[in-house]
Design a protein around this motif. Structure first.
Motif, PDB file in Angstrom:
ATOM      1  N   LEU A 193     -21.866 -53.495 -29.046  1.00  0.00           N
ATOM      2  CA  LEU A 193     -21.115 -52.789 -29.545  1.00  0.00           C
ATOM      3  C   LEU A 193     -19.028 -52.971 -30.182  1.00  0.00           C
ATOM      4  CD1 LEU A 193     -21.882 -49.965 -26.551  1.00  0.00           C
ATOM      5  CD2 LEU A 193     -22.812 -49.918 -29.019  1.00  0.00           C
ATOM      6  N   THR A 194     -18.766 -54.016 -29.377  1.00  0.00           N
ATOM      7  CA  THR A 194     -17.849 -54.014 -30.031  1.00  0.00           C
ATOM      8  C   THR A 194     -17.219 -55.322 -30.013  1.00  0.00           C
ATOM      9  OG1 THR A 194     -17.493 -55.031 -27.300  1.00  0.00           O
ATOM     10  CG2 THR A 194     -16.308 -52.711 -27.375  1.00  0.00           C
ATOM     11  N   GLU A 195     -18.697 -55.352 -31.501  1.00  0.00           N
ATOM     12  CA  GLU A 195     -18.286 -56.850 -32.090  1.00  0.00           C
ATOM     13  C   GLU A 195     -17.385 -56.797 -33.051  1.00  0.00           C
ATOM     14  OE1 GLU A 195     -19.085 -60.117 -31.628  1.00  0.00           O
ATOM     15  OE2 GLU A 195     -20.812 -59.843 -30.579  1.00  0.00           O
ATOM     16  N   ASN A 196     -17.510 -55.301 -33.826  1.00  0.00           N
ATOM     17  CA  ASN A 196     -16.476 -55.012 -34.762  1.00  0.00           C
ATOM     18  C   ASN A 196     -15.518 -53.708 -34.910  1.00  0.00           C
ATOM     19  OD1 ASN A 196     -17.743 -57.121 -36.821  1.00  0.00           O
ATOM     20  ND2 ASN A 196     -19.361 -55.673 -36.897  1.00  0.00           N
ATOM     21  N   LEU A 197     -15.336 -53.278 -33.676  1.00  0.00           N
ATOM     22  CA  LEU A 197     -14.327 -52.166 -33.069  1.00  0.00           C
ATOM     23  C   LEU A 197     -13.907 -52.371 -31.624  1.00  0.00           C
ATOM     24  CD1 LEU A 197     -15.092 -49.211 -33.527  1.00  0.00           C
ATOM     25  CD2 LEU A 197     -16.162 -48.953 -31.829  1.00  0.00           C
ATOM     26  N   PRO A 198     -12.482 -52.141 -31.407  1.00  0.00           N
ATOM     27  CA  PRO A 198     -11.327 -52.095 -30.482  1.00  0.00           C
ATOM     28  C   PRO A 198     -11.682 -50.934 -29.743  1.00  0.00           C
ATOM     29  CG  PRO A 198     -10.021 -51.912 -32.385  1.00  0.00           C
ATOM     30  CD  PRO A 198     -11.704 -51.515 -33.057  1.00  0.00           C
ATOM     31  N   LYS A 199     -12.588 -51.524 -28.263  1.00  0.00           N
ATOM     32  CA  LYS A 199     -12.658 -50.922 -26.945  1.00  0.00           C
ATOM     33  C   LYS A 199     -12.475 -49.488 -27.159  1.00  0.00           C
ATOM     34  CE  LYS A 199     -12.315 -51.912 -22.808  1.00  0.00           C
ATOM     35  NZ  LYS A 199     -12.252 -53.309 -21.302  1.00  0.00           N
ATOM     36  N   PRO A 200     -10.955 -49.232 -27.963  1.00  0.00           N
ATOM     37  CA  PRO A 200     -10.089 -48.528 -27.548  1.00  0.00           C
ATOM     38  C   PRO A 200     -10.350 -47.625 -28.397  1.00  0.00           C
ATOM     39  CG  PRO A 200      -8.606 -49.346 -26.740  1.00  0.00           C
ATOM     40  CD  PRO A 200      -9.834 -50.435 -27.351  1.00  0.00           C
ATOM     41  N   MET A 201     -11.509 -47.455 -29.708  1.00  0.00           N
ATOM     42  CA  MET A 201     -11.673 -46.710 -30.907  1.00  0.00           C
ATOM     43  C   MET A 201     -13.687 -46.599 -30.264  1.00  0.00           C
ATOM     44  SD  MET A 201      -9.414 -46.373 -32.642  1.00  0.00           S
ATOM     45  CE  MET A 201     -10.784 -45.941 -34.240  1.00  0.00           C
ATOM     46  N   ALA A 202     -14.097 -46.473 -28.935  1.00  0.00           N
ATOM     47  CA  ALA A 202     -15.289 -46.521 -29.069  1.00  0.00           C
ATOM     48  C   ALA A 202     -15.442 -44.742 -28.403  1.00  0.00           C
ATOM     49  CB  ALA A 202     -15.667 -47.011 -27.419  1.00  0.00           C
ATOM     50  N   PRO A 203     -15.912 -44.025 -29.144  1.00  0.00           N
ATOM     51  CA  PRO A 203     -16.142 -42.468 -29.002  1.00  0.00           C
ATOM     52  C   PRO A 203     -16.313 -41.862 -27.610  1.00  0.00           C
ATOM     53  CG  PRO A 203     -18.452 -43.413 -30.077  1.00  0.00           C
ATOM     54  CD  PRO A 203     -17.275 -44.912 -30.284  1.00  0.00           C
ATOM     55  N   ILE A 204     -16.098 -41.328 -27.020  1.00  0.00           N
ATOM     56  CA  ILE A 204     -15.912 -40.934 -26.208  1.00  0.00           C
ATOM     57  C   ILE A 204     -16.607 -39.179 -26.578  1.00  0.00           C
ATOM     58  CG2 ILE A 204     -15.150 -39.879 -23.394  1.00  0.00           C
ATOM     59  CD1 ILE A 204     -15.678 -42.462 -23.951  1.00  0.00           C
ATOM     60  N   ALA A 205     -17.683 -38.229 -26.276  1.00  0.00           N
ATOM     61  CA  ALA A 205     -18.188 -36.753 -26.803  1.00  0.00           C
ATOM     62  C   ALA A 205     -17.885 -37.291 -28.180  1.00  0.00           C
ATOM     63  CB  ALA A 205     -17.355 -36.032 -25.503  1.00  0.00           C
ATOM     64  N   ASN A 206     -18.213 -37.951 -29.014  1.00  0.00           N
ATOM     65  CA  ASN A 206     -18.219 -38.064 -30.026  1.00  0.00           C
ATOM     66  C   ASN A 206     -16.854 -38.400 -30.726  1.00  0.00           C
ATOM     67  OD1 ASN A 206     -20.527 -38.176 -29.907  1.00  0.00           O
ATOM     68  ND2 ASN A 206     -20.896 -35.572 -30.607  1.00  0.00           N
ATOM     69  N   ARG A 207     -16.147 -38.417 -30.455  1.00  0.00           N
ATOM     70  CA  ARG A 207     -14.312 -38.746 -30.970  1.00  0.00           C
ATOM     71  C   ARG A 207     -14.273 -39.790 -30.855  1.00  0.00           C
ATOM     72  NH1 ARG A 207     -10.266 -33.930 -29.570  1.00  0.00           N
ATOM     73  NH2 ARG A 207      -8.267 -34.832 -30.860  1.00  0.00           N
ATOM     74  N   GLY A 243     -14.764 -50.213 -19.384  1.00  0.00           N
ATOM     75  CA  GLY A 243     -14.974 -51.407 -19.708  1.00  0.00           C
ATOM     76  C   GLY A 243     -16.364 -52.369 -19.957  1.00  0.00           C
ATOM     77  N   THR A 244     -17.454 -51.467 -19.093  1.00  0.00           N
ATOM     78  CA  THR A 244     -19.293 -52.300 -19.111  1.00  0.00           C
ATOM     79  C   THR A 244     -20.113 -50.880 -19.405  1.00  0.00           C
ATOM     80  OG1 THR A 244     -19.458 -50.745 -17.020  1.00  0.00           O
ATOM     81  CG2 THR A 244     -18.234 -53.074 -17.249  1.00  0.00           C
ATOM     82  N   PRO A 245     -21.015 -51.217 -20.428  1.00  0.00           N
ATOM     83  CA  PRO A 245     -22.055 -49.798 -20.390  1.00  0.00           C
ATOM     84  C   PRO A 245     -22.086 -49.242 -19.524  1.00  0.00           C
ATOM     85  CG  PRO A 245     -22.642 -51.984 -21.045  1.00  0.00           C
ATOM     86  CD  PRO A 245     -21.456 -52.817 -19.859  1.00  0.00           C
ATOM     87  N   SER A 246     -22.022 -49.519 -18.140  1.00  0.00           N
ATOM     88  CA  SER A 246     -22.357 -48.570 -17.326  1.00  0.00           C
ATOM     89  C   SER A 246     -21.606 -47.852 -17.265  1.00  0.00           C
ATOM     90  CB  SER A 246     -23.368 -49.173 -15.730  1.00  0.00           C
ATOM     91  OG  SER A 246     -22.408 -49.310 -14.983  1.00  0.00           O
ATOM     92  N   ARG A 247     -20.185 -47.704 -16.544  1.00  0.00           N
ATOM     93  CA  ARG A 247     -19.136 -47.220 -16.957  1.00  0.00           C
ATOM     94  C   ARG A 247     -18.633 -46.667 -17.536  1.00  0.00           C
ATOM     95  NH1 ARG A 247     -15.214 -52.082 -14.708  1.00  0.00           N
ATOM     96  NH2 ARG A 247     -16.062 -52.179 -12.575  1.00  0.00           N
ATOM     97  N   TYR A 248     -18.916 -46.458 -19.249  1.00  0.00           N
ATOM     98  CA  TYR A 248     -18.841 -45.861 -20.196  1.00  0.00           C
ATOM     99  C   TYR A 248     -19.868 -44.907 -19.802  1.00  0.00           C
ATOM    100  CZ  TYR A 248     -19.209 -44.617 -25.185  1.00  0.00           C
ATOM    101  OH  TYR A 248     -19.479 -44.183 -26.815  1.00  0.00           O
ATOM    102  N   ARG A 249     -21.333 -45.060 -20.221  1.00  0.00           N
ATOM    103  CA  ARG A 249     -21.907 -43.974 -19.577  1.00  0.00           C
ATOM    104  C   ARG A 249     -21.450 -42.926 -18.943  1.00  0.00           C
ATOM    105  NH1 ARG A 249     -25.974 -47.949 -20.867  1.00  0.00           N
ATOM    106  NH2 ARG A 249     -25.955 -48.462 -18.587  1.00  0.00           N
ATOM    107  N   GLN A 250     -21.107 -43.680 -17.608  1.00  0.00           N
ATOM    108  CA  GLN A 250     -20.487 -42.242 -17.004  1.00  0.00           C
ATOM    109  C   GLN A 250     -19.654 -41.833 -17.250  1.00  0.00           C
ATOM    110  OE1 GLN A 250     -22.629 -42.869 -13.713  1.00  0.00           O
ATOM    111  NE2 GLN A 250     -21.197 -40.498 -13.794  1.00  0.00           N
ATOM    112  N   VAL A 251     -18.757 -41.926 -18.162  1.00  0.00           N
ATOM    113  CA  VAL A 251     -17.595 -40.777 -18.563  1.00  0.00           C
ATOM    114  C   VAL A 251     -18.049 -40.159 -19.271  1.00  0.00           C
ATOM    115  CG1 VAL A 251     -15.911 -40.871 -20.223  1.00  0.00           C
ATOM    116  CG2 VAL A 251     -15.737 -43.374 -18.630  1.00  0.00           C
TER     117      VAL A 251
END
Length: 347
Positions: free
Chosen positions: A17-31, A219-227
């Motif tokens: 998911l972060t190959e071409n995206l800084p991690k802080p730019m990953a969406p949380i609740a579509n933002r 920082g991990t898929p499971s934690r990202y989902r849990q958020v």
């Protein structure tokens, strides 16, 4: 007040998911998470941001520009090479001549700043570290403090019987500009392993205070989902875009539902989404803007970023789809992370 947002990491544990995206730019609740953070800090009086960026820094710059759209000023300190936490702070030295805030921008936390700032002014030291309490401190660097809140030492990943507390670094610092004298230039420097221990050793005054509220490293898929599940359950009360179309189901604007669509709450749907006949969405589904969901699709415990397409009859569970991912018809995706039509990784 000025804030430095550390957003230069590679986010390797969230790949692809972060190959071409800084991690802080990953969406949380579509933002993008970084947008949530800037909005929250602006509401608390922070009006000037410096982005310490490196990996895909152009993504951040294109999204935020000079910050005018968000009513703030944003400047950029791009790292010429991976510089570590303290090295990135040193690289941004030219922007700060007074007390300033530093955030690890990939930590999901919306702190209340006034108590932390008041504590910092009262103790008169060079640094305040926001702390959070965890149930199991054995995977973290744990702090030992005296009765005034002064940090005496860090104990890295202690055994349970050796942990001096359950308090760990929450990824938010208040620093005086004198801190720059303690950070060497033009090399990688760790604030946890080098800078803070040196400040403690030289009695410069490093203090810690608990920062209350929701906190999670995404920082991990499971934690990202849990958020996301915590947002849907309102344990993390992040603002939700859209309106509730039924209890526990939020939908944005211009959403089209086919015949016989079943929503199993909680569910969040973005803007301009189309969902086909007899689809089953949820529980725990987050669907981004402009997504297309085919007929008879089952989607649960999964997150779809903007413009994803899921063809008829496919089943998704415990998976994450990156931007513009297309899933063929009739496929089953379980525990998968997909960032383009040809890349699937087991979570």
């Amino acid at each position: 007040m000025k804030a430095l947002l550390l957003a230069g990491g590679l986010g390797t544990r969230l790949r692809p998911l972060t190959e071409n995206l800084p991690k802080p730019m990953a969406p949380i609740a579509n933002r993008p998470w970084l947008e949530h953070l800037i909005t929250h800090l602006r509401e608390q009086g922070v009006d000037h941001f410096v982005m310490a960026a490196r990996h895909c820094s152009d993504v951040i710059r294109r999204h935020f520009g000079d910050g005018r759209r968000w009513g703030v000023k944003i400047e950029y300190a791009v790292e010429p090479f991976p510089m570590g936490t303290a090295g990135a702070i040193k690289n941004a030295e030219r922007f700060f001549d007074d007390c300033f805030l530093v955030f690890n921008a990939d930590i999901v936390h919306l702190p209340e700043l006034i108590p932390l700032l008041e504590f910092h002014r009262q103790h008169g030291g060079i640094a305040t570290i926001a702390l959070t309490e965890v149930d199991d401190p054995t995977s973290y660097g744990v702090v030992e403090q005296d009765d005034t809140g002064r940090i005496l030492r860090f104990v890295e990943k202690p055994r349970p019987e050796e942990a001096p507390s359950n308090r760990i670094n929450a990824g938010l610092y208040i620093l005086e500009p004198d801190v720059f004298r303690y950070i060497p230039a033009q090399r990688e420097v760790s604030i946890e392993r080098e800078t803070f221990p040196r400040l403690i050793q030289e009695s410069a005054g490093v203090y810690g205070m608990i920062s209350r509220g929701y906190w999670r490293d995404m920082g991990t898929p499971s934690r990202y989902r849990q958020v996301h599940w915590d947002v849907l359950d309102r344990r993390f009360p992040l603002p939700m875009q859209g309106r509730q179309v039924q209890p526990g189901v939020w939908a944005g604007e211009d959403v089209e539902f086919g015949k016989g669509v079943l929503f199993v709450p909680p569910v969040l749907i973005g803007n301009k989404v189309k969902i086909g006949d007899q689809a089953v969405i949820g529980p725990y589904a987050v669907i981004g803007d402009n997504c297309r969901i085919g007929a008879r699709v089952h989607c649960s415990n999964s997150i779809l970023w903007d413009r994803s397409v899921v063809r008829d009859g496919s089943r998704l569970s415990n998976s994450i789809f990156g931007y513009r991912t297309v899933a063929p018809a009739g496929e089953v995706f379980k525990n998968s992370i997909i960032n383009d039509p040809g890349e699937v990784m087991q979570a």
